[in-house]
Design a protein around this motif. Structure first.
Motif, mmCIF file in Angstrom:
data_model
loop_
_atom_site.group_PDB
_atom_site.id
_atom_site.type_symbol
_atom_site.label_atom_id
_atom_site.label_comp_id
_atom_site.label_asym_id
_atom_site.label_seq_id
_atom_site.Cartn_x
_atom_site.Cartn_y
_atom_site.Cartn_z
ATOM 1 N N PHE A 1 -32.593 24.275 26.013
ATOM 2 C CA PHE A 1 -31.320 23.929 26.617
ATOM 3 C C PHE A 1 -31.117 24.758 27.890
ATOM 4 C CE2 PHE A 1 -31.048 23.653 22.043
ATOM 5 C CZ PHE A 1 -30.302 22.522 21.746
ATOM 6 N N ARG A 2 -30.570 24.135 28.919
ATOM 7 C CA ARG A 2 -30.018 24.830 30.072
ATOM 8 C C ARG A 2 -29.073 23.866 30.787
ATOM 9 N NH1 ARG A 2 -32.813 24.870 35.934
ATOM 10 N NH2 ARG A 2 -30.585 24.868 36.384
ATOM 11 N N ASN A 3 -28.171 24.407 31.562
ATOM 12 C CA ASN A 3 -27.233 23.569 32.310
ATOM 13 C C ASN A 3 -27.642 23.456 33.768
ATOM 14 O OD1 ASN A 3 -25.278 24.924 30.046
ATOM 15 N ND2 ASN A 3 -24.684 22.824 30.536
ATOM 16 N N PHE A 4 -27.278 22.335 34.377
ATOM 17 C CA PHE A 4 -27.402 22.146 35.821
ATOM 18 C C PHE A 4 -26.167 21.371 36.265
ATOM 19 C CE2 PHE A 4 -28.682 19.108 39.225
ATOM 20 C CZ PHE A 4 -28.770 20.043 40.248
ATOM 21 N N GLU A 5 -25.348 22.022 37.104
ATOM 22 C CA GLU A 5 -24.083 21.439 37.544
ATOM 23 C C GLU A 5 -23.294 20.994 36.312
ATOM 24 O OE1 GLU A 5 -25.166 18.591 40.570
ATOM 25 O OE2 GLU A 5 -25.539 20.174 42.046
ATOM 26 N N ASN A 6 -22.916 19.704 36.220
ATOM 27 C CA ASN A 6 -22.126 19.266 35.068
ATOM 28 C C ASN A 6 -22.984 18.651 33.981
ATOM 29 O OD1 ASN A 6 -22.850 16.927 36.448
ATOM 30 N ND2 ASN A 6 -21.004 15.824 35.826
ATOM 31 N N MET A 7 -24.276 18.963 34.009
ATOM 32 C CA MET A 7 -25.202 18.366 33.055
ATOM 33 C C MET A 7 -25.832 19.411 32.149
ATOM 34 S SD MET A 7 -27.109 15.578 35.466
ATOM 35 C CE MET A 7 -26.803 16.447 36.994
ATOM 36 N N LEU A 8 -26.169 18.971 30.948
ATOM 37 C CA LEU A 8 -26.962 19.760 30.019
ATOM 38 C C LEU A 8 -28.368 19.182 30.007
ATOM 39 C CD1 LEU A 8 -27.173 21.926 27.738
ATOM 40 C CD2 LEU A 8 -26.587 20.092 26.138
ATOM 41 N N LEU A 9 -29.367 20.022 30.269
ATOM 42 C CA LEU A 9 -30.757 19.583 30.208
ATOM 43 C C LEU A 9 -31.297 19.923 28.825
ATOM 44 C CD1 LEU A 9 -32.096 20.695 33.702
ATOM 45 C CD2 LEU A 9 -30.674 18.728 33.080
ATOM 46 N N LEU A 10 -31.610 18.882 28.074
ATOM 47 C CA LEU A 10 -32.081 19.001 26.697
ATOM 48 C C LEU A 10 -33.560 18.669 26.672
ATOM 49 C CD1 LEU A 10 -31.472 19.213 23.600
ATOM 50 C CD2 LEU A 10 -30.943 16.756 23.685
ATOM 51 N N PRO B 1 -21.980 20.143 27.085
ATOM 52 C CA PRO B 1 -21.288 21.427 27.128
ATOM 53 C C PRO B 1 -22.019 22.452 27.984
ATOM 54 C CG PRO B 1 -22.462 21.198 25.057
ATOM 55 C CD PRO B 1 -22.561 19.876 25.757
ATOM 56 N N ASP B 2 -21.278 23.400 28.553
ATOM 57 C CA ASP B 2 -21.856 24.528 29.279
ATOM 58 C C ASP B 2 -22.178 25.619 28.267
ATOM 59 O OD1 ASP B 2 -22.608 26.609 30.886
ATOM 60 O OD2 ASP B 2 -20.876 26.490 32.228
ATOM 61 N N LEU B 3 -23.453 25.911 28.084
ATOM 62 C CA LEU B 3 -23.899 26.874 27.077
ATOM 63 C C LEU B 3 -24.025 28.286 27.629
ATOM 64 C CD1 LEU B 3 -26.587 24.714 25.252
ATOM 65 C CD2 LEU B 3 -24.171 24.975 24.712
ATOM 66 N N ASP B 4 -23.796 28.462 28.943
ATOM 67 C CA ASP B 4 -23.808 29.784 29.570
ATOM 68 C C ASP B 4 -25.072 30.564 29.247
ATOM 69 O OD1 ASP B 4 -22.805 31.803 31.178
ATOM 70 O OD2 ASP B 4 -21.865 32.847 29.500
ATOM 71 N N GLY B 5 -26.207 29.901 29.405
ATOM 72 C CA GLY B 5 -27.481 30.572 29.163
ATOM 73 C C GLY B 5 -28.602 29.557 29.045
ATOM 74 N N MET B 6 -29.814 30.068 28.876
ATOM 75 C CA MET B 6 -30.994 29.238 28.691
ATOM 76 C C MET B 6 -31.546 29.523 27.300
ATOM 77 S SD MET B 6 -32.697 29.990 32.453
ATOM 78 C CE MET B 6 -32.793 31.761 32.125
ATOM 79 N N TYR B 7 -31.873 28.468 26.547
ATOM 80 C CA TYR B 7 -32.218 28.612 25.141
ATOM 81 C C TYR B 7 -33.525 27.881 24.849
ATOM 82 C CZ TYR B 7 -27.322 29.973 24.843
ATOM 83 O OH TYR B 7 -26.113 30.597 25.047
ATOM 84 N N LEU B 8 -34.326 28.484 23.954
ATOM 85 C CA LEU B 8 -35.612 27.895 23.583
ATOM 86 C C LEU B 8 -35.902 28.196 22.125
ATOM 87 C CD1 LEU B 8 -38.332 26.515 24.509
ATOM 88 C CD2 LEU B 8 -39.204 28.844 24.806
ATOM 89 N N ASP B 9 -36.386 27.187 21.411
ATOM 90 C CA ASP B 9 -36.803 27.376 20.022
ATOM 91 C C ASP B 9 -38.078 28.219 19.977
ATOM 92 O OD1 ASP B 9 -38.324 26.700 17.499
ATOM 93 O OD2 ASP B 9 -36.486 25.587 17.111
#
Length: 440
Positions: free
Chosen positions: A257-266, A241-249
């Motif tokens: 989490f962050r997106n790149f093109e059609n990918m989610l980087l976990l 999914p596109d999370l529209d942002g960058m996330y960190l615990d």
């Protein structure tokens, strides 16, 4: 295995050094920090060269998640306590200026630069977030408490920074490198005052910057005691999914989490190098549960230098080594920190005062709890009667069966199953017959 950045970018190649040369400044290390230092020094009018032991961006830079943000976890409350208000504010302002400079450079470089908000979330502590917001208010930086995050688990909320960004690090680095005099496959064997000796030539320079991720000169600066290395892991999920942002615990032990093109980087699974860790297993389990339709497109591991107090070491390598500078200890935030370090190094070498030098000074206090942890790990591992031993300072290596590598819990050097060097600060391979995998 390899990062999505490696699969989607092509770096320029450079010849090794084969003669003696002279320059105003030498940068040792061709990762993003070294390239940006050279770029800023050249911009200041100095004749600068780069010496890289392997290929440019062959280490930490190719394995980043490439977030361009001044939100380095819930760090500002900790920095206020560790450094005081003046230095904590300088750290913030240095990274804000670095983000602005990177944004300016990316206008002319096709590197996937995208503005995104950044979030640091807590699973269970609203109070932890509120304390960070109080620290940011004391430092005069705007931030907000965010709720209802698009993550597949409940949270207590997040601290939100607007105006942050993400990019493709290798496409950016490739553009920066093309205009620089770089020597690849040129390992520096010895550094003396005003010169660096390599296998096939000597580089003489009035100013030398060590930007080798972990400093490789052990006699000065006590970086072997002030730093340790941490590994973490990333999955690129195609169709996530596109999370529209960058996330960190906020805990530093959860997920990013962050997106790149059609990918989610976990990302996640962080642990001290040489200690047991989850590797990619936990990330793969998480992806199967929460993103069952996503497909793994790449996976890789990052390795980061961690300082005692959460701020990098940038400045004179040691008072006993005039003209030598160090850039290290980015604490997993090498993108903006590299730019901040490059700006500071250029100012110091050009003789300009910088408002940031005290906050980043390698000579600042070492009286922090992490010092005792680092010292204890070194003593314990040095006394462990096993082989192989790390050629860096002799610590006993541990074998990681998931990554098929020998790893040093003291300082983070890594070697493949046959003893070939993967990560420093060691500068050479293991002896072959002592580097066999357990049981073979």
């Amino acid at each position: 295995m390899g990062s999505i950045w490696e699969k989607t970018a092509q770096l320029p190649a450079f010849e090794p050094l084969r003669r003696d040369i002279r320059a105003d400044a030498l940068v040792i290390g061709g990762g993003l920090a070294g390239l940006l230092c050279a770029h800023e020094l050249a911009r200041a009018g100095l004749r600068c060269v780069v010496a890289e032991a392997g290929r440019i961006c062959g280490g930490a830079t190719k394995n980043t998640t490439a977030k361009l943000t001044v939100q380095h976890g819930l760090v500002f409350r900790k920095l206020l306590k560790a450094l005081g208000a003046e230095r904590a504010r300088a750290y913030l302002e240095a990274n804000l200026a670095a983000l602005d400079r990177l944004r300016e450079l990316c206008q002319d470089i096709p590197c996937g630069f995208e503005a995104r908000p950044s979030f640091v979330y807590s699973l269970d502590s609203r109070r932890e977030l509120e304390r960070e917001l109080d620290a940011l208010e004391a430092l005069g930086h705007p931030a907000a408490l965010a709720e209802d995050l698009p993550l597949p688990f409940p949270t207590a909320g997040a601290v939100r920074f607007d105006g942050q960004a993400q990019f493709h690090p290798l496409k950016f680095a490739a553009a920066i490198a093309r205009d620089l005099p770089i020597f690849e496959h040129t390992r520096v064997l010895e550094v003396k005052t005003g010169q660096a000796v390599t296998e096939r030539g000597t580089i003489r320079a009035d100013h030398i910057v060590v930007a080798t991720h972990f400093p490789f000169l052990n006699k000065f600066g006590a970086y072997w005691l002030k730093l340790y290395q941490s590994r973490s892991y990333v999955l690129a999920l195609e169709g996530g999914p596109d999370l529209d942002g960058m996330y960190l615990d906020a805990s530093g032990k959860g997920l990013s989490f962050r997106n790149f093109e059609n990918m989610l980087l976990l990302g996640g699974g962080g642990h001290r190098t040489g200690k047991p860790g989850g590797g990619w297993t936990g990330l793969e389990d998480f992806a199967r549960r929460h993103y069952p339709k996503a497909r793994g497109a790449a996976r890789w591991a990052a390795q980061d230098c961690m300082s005692l107090d959460g701020a990098p070491y940038v400045g004179p390598y040691s008072p006993r080594l005039p003209g030598l500078y160090v850039v290290t200890g980015f604490n997993k935030w090498g993108m903006t920190s590299s730019m901040a370090a490059a700006t500071l190094v250029a100012d110091l070498i050009a003789g300009r005062d910088s408002p940031y030098q005290e906050a980043f000074s390698p000579a600042r206090s070492v009286l922090h709890p992490q010092l005792a942890a680092n010292a204890g790990e070194s003593v314990l591992t040095l006394l462990t009667p096993t082989r192989p031993r790390c050629p860096h300072l002799g610590c006993a290596l541990k074998y990681d069966p998931q990554e098929h590598a020998w790893e040093c819990p003291c300082h983070g050097s890594r070697f493949d199953g046959d003893g070939t060097l993967l990560d420093g600060p060691a500068t050479g391979d293991l002896i072959h017959d002592r580097a066999k995998r357990p049981g073979r």
